[in-house]
Design an enzyme around this catalytic site. Structure first.
Site, PDB file in Angstrom:
ATOM      1  N   THR A   1     102.356  38.124  45.958  1.00  0.00           N
ATOM      2  CA  THR A   1     102.576  37.018  45.034  1.00  0.00           C
ATOM      3  C   THR A   1     103.124  35.819  45.782  1.00  0.00           C
ATOM      4  O   THR A   1     103.723  35.951  46.857  1.00  0.00           O
ATOM      5  CB  THR A   1     103.603  37.379  43.949  1.00  0.00           C
ATOM      6  OG1 THR A   1     104.862  37.644  44.590  1.00  0.00           O
ATOM      7  CG2 THR A   1     103.181  38.567  43.121  1.00  0.00           C
ATOM      8  N   ASP A   2     102.977  34.641  45.186  1.00  0.00           N
ATOM      9  CA  ASP A   2     103.799  33.526  45.599  1.00  0.00           C
ATOM     10  C   ASP A   2     105.213  33.841  45.114  1.00  0.00           C
ATOM     11  O   ASP A   2     105.408  34.677  44.236  1.00  0.00           O
ATOM     12  CB  ASP A   2     103.290  32.208  45.010  1.00  0.00           C
ATOM     13  CG  ASP A   2     103.719  31.007  45.832  1.00  0.00           C
ATOM     14  OD1 ASP A   2     104.703  31.121  46.590  1.00  0.00           O
ATOM     15  OD2 ASP A   2     103.083  29.936  45.713  1.00  0.00           O
ATOM     16  N   TRP A   3     106.196  33.168  45.660  1.00  0.00           N
ATOM     17  CA  TRP A   3     107.591  33.537  45.417  1.00  0.00           C
ATOM     18  C   TRP A   3     107.971  33.354  43.940  1.00  0.00           C
ATOM     19  O   TRP A   3     107.901  32.270  43.403  1.00  0.00           O
ATOM     20  CB  TRP A   3     108.496  32.723  46.330  1.00  0.00           C
ATOM     21  CG  TRP A   3     108.839  33.427  47.616  1.00  0.00           C
ATOM     22  CD1 TRP A   3     110.068  33.502  48.173  1.00  0.00           C
ATOM     23  CD2 TRP A   3     107.972  34.160  48.506  1.00  0.00           C
ATOM     24  NE1 TRP A   3     110.030  34.248  49.344  1.00  0.00           N
ATOM     25  CE2 TRP A   3     108.752  34.660  49.566  1.00  0.00           C
ATOM     26  CE3 TRP A   3     106.612  34.458  48.503  1.00  0.00           C
ATOM     27  CZ2 TRP A   3     108.239  35.439  50.609  1.00  0.00           C
ATOM     28  CZ3 TRP A   3     106.090  35.224  49.530  1.00  0.00           C
ATOM     29  CH2 TRP A   3     106.896  35.704  50.568  1.00  0.00           C
TER      30      TRP A   3
ATOM     31  N   GLY B   1     106.266  34.475  41.489  1.00  0.00           N
ATOM     32  CA  GLY B   1     105.058  34.211  40.725  1.00  0.00           C
ATOM     33  C   GLY B   1     104.739  35.294  39.707  1.00  0.00           C
ATOM     34  O   GLY B   1     105.055  36.473  39.900  1.00  0.00           O
TER      35      GLY B   1
END
Length: 774
Positions: free
Chosen positions: A276-278, A280
């Protein structure tokens, strides 16, 4: 040739055998893991952000946190003592490795990183080999600091000039973006450091990005937003992919099985893992099921949710086993897992040479009325705040803690020009006083606030013009994460900037002297209203810590500018089709922010322009522009000749000769566009299908350029049949120096075919009133 084929075959066989051995080892490990240990392998250790725990306590066998190994790194995996799994380190790095420069245990030492040119700058080089070289330098520096995964490069499409992170992205064109990404990834991974291509997919605006629903057609997704990722995956096999924050047609990217499994793995053959993006996404169980293997940076409630879902039967434990297998396959390639020690001493001297070379190769000459190059010992009046406070890159995760910054003033001074000392003193005093009025940032990722442009009276400018030979004015812009750019005072010049440029131009032109304007910017700005005041315009972008030296290389003539635009410069922002719906609209007025780290509100952005992004739109709708895609001038001239087109099966090879017909050495970028046959489905007027950069050609020297493509690259995506399709008819292969200037062309007739049939995936749930040129 037979010997080479045999060597390649044996190497491939050895690689396959090694993978089989690794998989067998991983299978044995997975069988011995407890459920709790499995969950801690698919969630990161946390991150130091106010209000969120900096470390999640794992089971007894697990220890480790970001601060324990590389301070300032974005995240880490858990160590697992049972199998001697070390901590794996993930660091931001679109423009350089982002770590903390100071460490408590070593108070007398500083740990800097090289600030390389931003992606918008590097893209203007159109040089895959150069991107590979920069990737090697990145990888070498990451390796020296014990970083296992670089969270980059980013290759989202420059959909609209107002995108806050456009400086981190390469281009408006997916082919150029994908090819450059692949070169960069290969360079990083050759050093034993994993690349993470991001943000997958359609993360093209920052406003409300974590709650934004991107509504986009299958065709636009396939042809524009997915295409660059597909090229990068197939040509470089990055170790990891980062899913984006946004929803795609109602489903978060990180929770989207169609995107992460059916397209990424089943169609494209991706072999790495997805993170994931942080912070996300919203549902960690849905993320696990979708094929988002690793959740970063990790929170306790995510671990609890996954554990409970497995125990209750909501989540099959086999899904965890699958995700862990994908993760461990890549972890076993890392520096940490191979017990490779790190020095904390990168080769900064070598890397600054690469940074300067990359910056110089990427500068674009937009205009030149006999103003450049500038002769030695010329007296220069250097104007513009950014001449002294030159911007190396954007803010947020793309920021770099660099050891030094060569400003444009320093670079020009280093080149032995004579700078007006009074102007220097006035600017430095003014900037210092104005900066003192700006409150300090609360967090590193806040957007930089630039001081207002200094004004000059006509009388003073007249004096400056009397005692100097030429004027240079640098215009600066910055942007970053979490917010998109403004139209007024950002895309457009402020009234003070415009009046200052005009006043300098009038003062120096009255003395028959030139004005050169430098654009130290991260994204596209308006140029049509003021370019008439300049005798030359140089676009340096945000070109890293060696920006000033790189500029000096160009203005002195030591290096002939060879960069070309990877984006179109429109006359005005309203001329860009996506401006109508950028950056989306809030769905509920007075909505309360969702309780996440970012505090965004639910919003929706409908991509009504469809496939008509960048030059595809300006071509199809005959819209006047300021500077076209692929454009860039040189101090010399080039002649194109001897076009040949060879079709062998599905492979097509296009070749021509490029000759330097001018008075100085230089490089040229050759661009291949293809105009498709007419059919029942509308298509862009032409599309980029390949490109190549010559070596440095001496005066009178020529080089044969060869560009290869395949019939399968020439089709369009037919939403009705969910297939890549080729229409029957004549296809024109165009060799050009930019998207508006054709040099050579040849047609061939191709038969209709279905290239590839796919599943119906990522379809919008609502009708999109897409733009049409019919």
């Amino acid at each position: 040739m037979k010997k080479l084929i045999l060597i390649l075959f044996m190497a491939s066989l050895a690689q396959l055998k090694a993978q089989e051995n690794t998989d067998a080892k991983i299978n044995q490990i997975v069988d011995q893991l407890s459920l709790e240990e499995k969950v801690f392998l698919v969630v990161g250790t946390g991150m130091d952000i106010p209000g969120i725990a900096s470390k999640i306590d794992g089971p007894q066998a697990i220890v480790g946190s970001t601060k324990d190994k590389v301070p300032g790194a974005a995240g880490t995996s858990y160590a697992l003592k049972k199998f001697n799994f070390p901590t794996v380190v993930f660091a931001d790095g679109p423009a350089g490795i982002r770590i903390e420069p100071k460490r408590e245990e070593l108070p007398n030492e500083t740990f800097y990183a090289t600030a390389f040119p931003t992606a918008s700058s590097l893209a203007s080089s159109w040089d895959v080999d150069l991107l590979n070289e920069v990737g090697h330098a990145f990888g070498n520096e990451a390796k020296a600091y014990g970083v296992d995964f670089l969270l980059g490069p980013a290759l989202n499409i420059n959909r609209n000039p107002l995108g806050g992170r456009n400086f981190e992205y390469y281009s408006e064109d997916p082919v150029l973006s994908g090819k450059l990404t692949a070169g960069f990834v290969k360079g990083i991974q050759a050093e034993g450091v994993g690349a993470t291509i991001k943000h997958f997919v359609a993360n093209n605006s920052e406003t409300n990005r974590t709650q934004l629903n991107t509504v986009v057609s299958e065709r636009a997704l396939r042809e524009i937003y997915l295409k660059g990722f597909q090229i990068a995956i197939k040509e470089s096999q990055p170790w990891s992919v980062m899913s984006s924050y946004n929803k795609i047609n109602g489903v978060y990217a990180s929770e989207n099985n169609d995107l992460l499994t059916k397209i990424l793995r089943d169609e494209w053959g991706f072999k790495g893992f997805v993170m994931t993006d942080w912070f996300g996404g919203m549902d960690p169980v849905a993320q696990m099921k979708a094929g988002n293997d690793l959740i970063m940076p990790g929170k306790k409630d995510q671990i609890d949710a996954i554990l409970q879902s497995v125990k209750s039967g909501k989540l099959d434990e086999e899904i965890l086993n699958r995700n862990i297998t994908y993760i461990l396959r890549q972890y076993y390639k890392t520096l940490a897992f191979n017990n490779i020690s790190y020095s904390n001493a990168p080769d900064f001297d070598a890397n600054k040479v690469v940074a300067r070379k990359a910056a110089t190769e990427s500068i674009v000459l937009l205009k030149n009325n006999e103003a450049l190059p500038i002769k030695a010992d010329t007296k220069i009046a250097l104007f513009g705040n950014a001449s002294y406070e030159t911007i190396s890159g954007g803010t947020g995760s793309g920021d770099v803690n660099k050891a030094y910054m060569i400003s444009i003033e320093e670079g020009i001074s280093n080149a032995q020009y004579v700078l007006d000392k009074e102007i220097i003193t006035d600017y430095k005093t003014f900037i210092e006083e104005e900066k003192a009025k700006i409150p300090p940032k609360k967090v590193f990722f806040e957007k930089d606030v630039l001081v207002p442009e200094k004004a000059w009276s006509p009388d003073i400018l007249k004096t400056m013009a009397d005692r100097n030979d030429v004027a240079i004015f640098t215009l600066g812009r910055t942007s970053g994460e979490f917010q998109d750019r403004d139209i007024d005072g950002d895309f457009n010049l402020t009234k003070d900037e415009l009046s200052t440029i005009k006043a300098i131009s009038e003062a120096f032109h009255a003395k028959n002297k030139k004005l050169i304007i430098i654009l130290n910017i991260g994204g596209v700005i308006e140029t049509q209203s003021w370019q008439k005041y300049a005798d030359a315009i140089l676009l340096t972008w945000q070109s890293g810590q060696e920006a000033g030296n790189a500029l000096a290389d160009i203005i002195s003539g030591n290096y002939n500018p060879s960069g070309k635009l990877a984006v179109t410069f429109p006359n005005q922002i309203s001329d860009v089709a996506s401006t109508k719906n950028f950056p989306g609209k809030v769905l509920v007025s007075n909505a309360q922010p969702i309780k996440t780290v970012f505090g965004n509100v639910p919003a929706e952005e409908i991509y009504e322009e469809g496939i008509y992004i960048g030059y595809r739109y300006f071509d199809a709708f005959k819209i006047d522009i300021s500077y076209p895609f692929g454009y860039g001038m040189s101090y010399t001239t080039f002649k194109y000749s001897n076009l040949e087109l060879l079709k062998e099966g599905d492979d097509i090879t296009i070749s021509c000769y490029v000759e330097n017909t001018g008075n100085v050495s230089g490089k040229e970028i050759v661009q291949l566009y293809v105009k498709s046959a007419l059919g029942s489905i509308e298509k862009p007027e032409k599309e980029l299908k390949g490109f190549a950069k010559t070596k440095e050609l001496k005066v009178g020297e020529s080089q044969k350029i060869v560009i290869k493509t395949n019939i399968n690259n020439l089709g369009y995506y037919d939403t009705a049949s969910h297939s890549w399709t080729l229409d029957q008819g004549d296809y024109e292969f165009i060799i050009a120096s930019n998207s508006k200037t054709y040099k050579l062309s040849q047609e061939i007739m191709l038969e209709a075919r279905i290239i590839e049939t796919t599943q119906k995936l990522l379809s919008p749930e609502v009708h999109i009133n897409e733009l049409s040129n019919r």
